[in-house]
Scaffold this motif. Structure first.
Motif, PDB file in Angstrom:
ATOM      1  N   TRP A  13     -32.844  -9.913  80.307  1.00  0.00           N
ATOM      2  CA  TRP A  13     -31.840 -10.915  79.982  1.00  0.00           C
ATOM      3  C   TRP A  13     -30.681 -10.165  79.354  1.00  0.00           C
ATOM      4  O   TRP A  13     -30.876  -9.375  78.429  1.00  0.00           O
ATOM      5  N   VAL A  14     -29.488 -10.398  79.852  1.00  0.00           N
ATOM      6  CA  VAL A  14     -28.316  -9.667  79.379  1.00  0.00           C
ATOM      7  C   VAL A  14     -27.283 -10.656  78.860  1.00  0.00           C
ATOM      8  O   VAL A  14     -26.940 -11.621  79.534  1.00  0.00           O
ATOM      9  N   ASP A  15     -26.816 -10.411  77.648  1.00  0.00           N
ATOM     10  CA  ASP A  15     -25.723 -11.193  77.072  1.00  0.00           C
ATOM     11  C   ASP A  15     -24.668 -10.220  76.591  1.00  0.00           C
ATOM     12  O   ASP A  15     -24.760  -9.693  75.491  1.00  0.00           O
ATOM     13  N   PRO A  16     -23.658  -9.950  77.420  1.00  0.00           N
ATOM     14  CA  PRO A  16     -22.653  -8.969  77.019  1.00  0.00           C
ATOM     15  C   PRO A  16     -21.675  -9.488  75.979  1.00  0.00           C
ATOM     16  O   PRO A  16     -20.867  -8.736  75.458  1.00  0.00           O
ATOM     17  N   GLY A  17     -21.745 -10.764  75.645  1.00  0.00           N
ATOM     18  CA  GLY A  17     -20.821 -11.328  74.660  1.00  0.00           C
ATOM     19  C   GLY A  17     -19.454 -11.593  75.273  1.00  0.00           C
ATOM     20  O   GLY A  17     -19.272 -11.550  76.484  1.00  0.00           O
ATOM     21  N   GLU A  18     -18.506 -11.858  74.404  1.00  0.00           N
ATOM     22  CA  GLU A  18     -17.146 -12.115  74.870  1.00  0.00           C
ATOM     23  C   GLU A  18     -16.548 -10.854  75.484  1.00  0.00           C
ATOM     24  O   GLU A  18     -16.728  -9.762  74.951  1.00  0.00           O
ATOM     25  N   MET A  19     -15.864 -11.022  76.599  1.00  0.00           N
ATOM     26  CA  MET A  19     -15.180  -9.894  77.230  1.00  0.00           C
ATOM     27  C   MET A  19     -13.776 -10.317  77.627  1.00  0.00           C
ATOM     28  O   MET A  19     -13.523 -11.489  77.894  1.00  0.00           O
ATOM     29  N   ASN A  20     -12.897  -9.357  77.664  1.00  0.00           N
ATOM     30  CA  ASN A  20     -11.519  -9.589  78.046  1.00  0.00           C
ATOM     31  C   ASN A  20     -11.421  -9.613  79.571  1.00  0.00           C
ATOM     32  O   ASN A  20     -11.242  -8.593  80.216  1.00  0.00           O
ATOM     33  N   THR A  21     -11.600 -10.811  80.124  1.00  0.00           N
ATOM     34  CA  THR A  21     -11.492 -11.016  81.574  1.00  0.00           C
ATOM     35  C   THR A  21     -10.572 -12.201  81.820  1.00  0.00           C
ATOM     36  O   THR A  21     -10.111 -12.858  80.887  1.00  0.00           O
ATOM     37  N   ALA A  22     -10.340 -12.499  83.075  1.00  0.00           N
ATOM     38  CA  ALA A  22      -9.438 -13.597  83.439  1.00  0.00           C
ATOM     39  C   ALA A  22      -9.961 -14.949  82.962  1.00  0.00           C
ATOM     40  O   ALA A  22      -9.167 -15.810  82.561  1.00  0.00           O
ATOM     41  N   MET A  23     -11.267 -15.160  82.984  1.00  0.00           N
ATOM     42  CA  MET A  23     -11.796 -16.470  82.613  1.00  0.00           C
ATOM     43  C   MET A  23     -11.502 -16.830  81.158  1.00  0.00           C
ATOM     44  O   MET A  23     -10.951 -17.899  80.892  1.00  0.00           O
ATOM     45  N   PRO A  24     -11.815 -15.970  80.162  1.00  0.00           N
ATOM     46  CA  PRO A  24     -11.444 -16.341  78.799  1.00  0.00           C
ATOM     47  C   PRO A  24      -9.932 -16.367  78.594  1.00  0.00           C
ATOM     48  O   PRO A  24      -9.420 -17.159  77.802  1.00  0.00           O
ATOM     49  N   ALA A  25      -9.209 -15.506  79.296  1.00  0.00           N
ATOM     50  CA  ALA A  25      -7.749 -15.519  79.166  1.00  0.00           C
ATOM     51  C   ALA A  25      -7.194 -16.863  79.614  1.00  0.00           C
ATOM     52  O   ALA A  25      -6.271 -17.406  78.988  1.00  0.00           O
ATOM     53  N   ASP A  26      -7.758 -17.423  80.666  1.00  0.00           N
ATOM     54  CA  ASP A  26      -7.333 -18.747  81.135  1.00  0.00           C
ATOM     55  C   ASP A  26      -7.718 -19.833  80.140  1.00  0.00           C
ATOM     56  O   ASP A  26      -7.009 -20.812  79.970  1.00  0.00           O
ATOM     57  N   ALA A  27      -8.862 -19.646  79.468  1.00  0.00           N
ATOM     58  CA  ALA A  27      -9.361 -20.678  78.558  1.00  0.00           C
ATOM     59  C   ALA A  27      -8.681 -20.639  77.188  1.00  0.00           C
ATOM     60  O   ALA A  27      -8.347 -21.690  76.641  1.00  0.00           O
ATOM     61  N   VAL A  28      -8.485 -19.446  76.629  1.00  0.00           N
ATOM     62  CA  VAL A  28      -7.968 -19.346  75.259  1.00  0.00           C
ATOM     63  C   VAL A  28      -6.610 -18.662  75.172  1.00  0.00           C
ATOM     64  O   VAL A  28      -6.042 -18.571  74.096  1.00  0.00           O
TER      65      VAL A  28
END
Length: 62
Positions: A13-28
Motif C-alpha cells: 500500500w503506497v501513500d505518497p502524500g501531497e504532490m505538486n501535480t496538475a490535480m492539486p494545482a487545479d483544486a487549490v
C-alpha cells in the motif's frame, strides 16, 4: 506481505502524500500546490520498493 493462497504474490500500500501535480494545482491553486514535493522526489522510492520487494514494514522516502 505474501498471501497464504499465493505465496509469490505481494501487495504494498503506497501513500505518497501531497504532490505538486496538475490535480492539486487545479483544486487549490498552483501557488499552494507548489509547496508540496514533485513526483520526482517520490518515484525513486517507489522504484526501490519494486526492485527490493521488502517483506513488510514502513518505508520512507528521503
Amino acid at each position: 506481505m505474501p498471501a497464504v493462497e499465493e505465496p509469490r504474490v505481494a501487495v504494498w500500500w503506497v501513500d505518497p502524500g501531497e504532490m505538486n501535480t496538475a490535480m492539486p494545482a487545479d483544486a487549490v491553486g498552483a501557488e499552494d500546490a507548489a509547496a508540496a514535493p514533485g513526483p520526482e522526489t517520490v518515484v525513486p522510492t517507489l522504484r526501490r520498493l519494486i526492485e527490493e520487494r521488502p517483506a513488510i514494514g514502513r518505508v520512507s522516502h528521503p
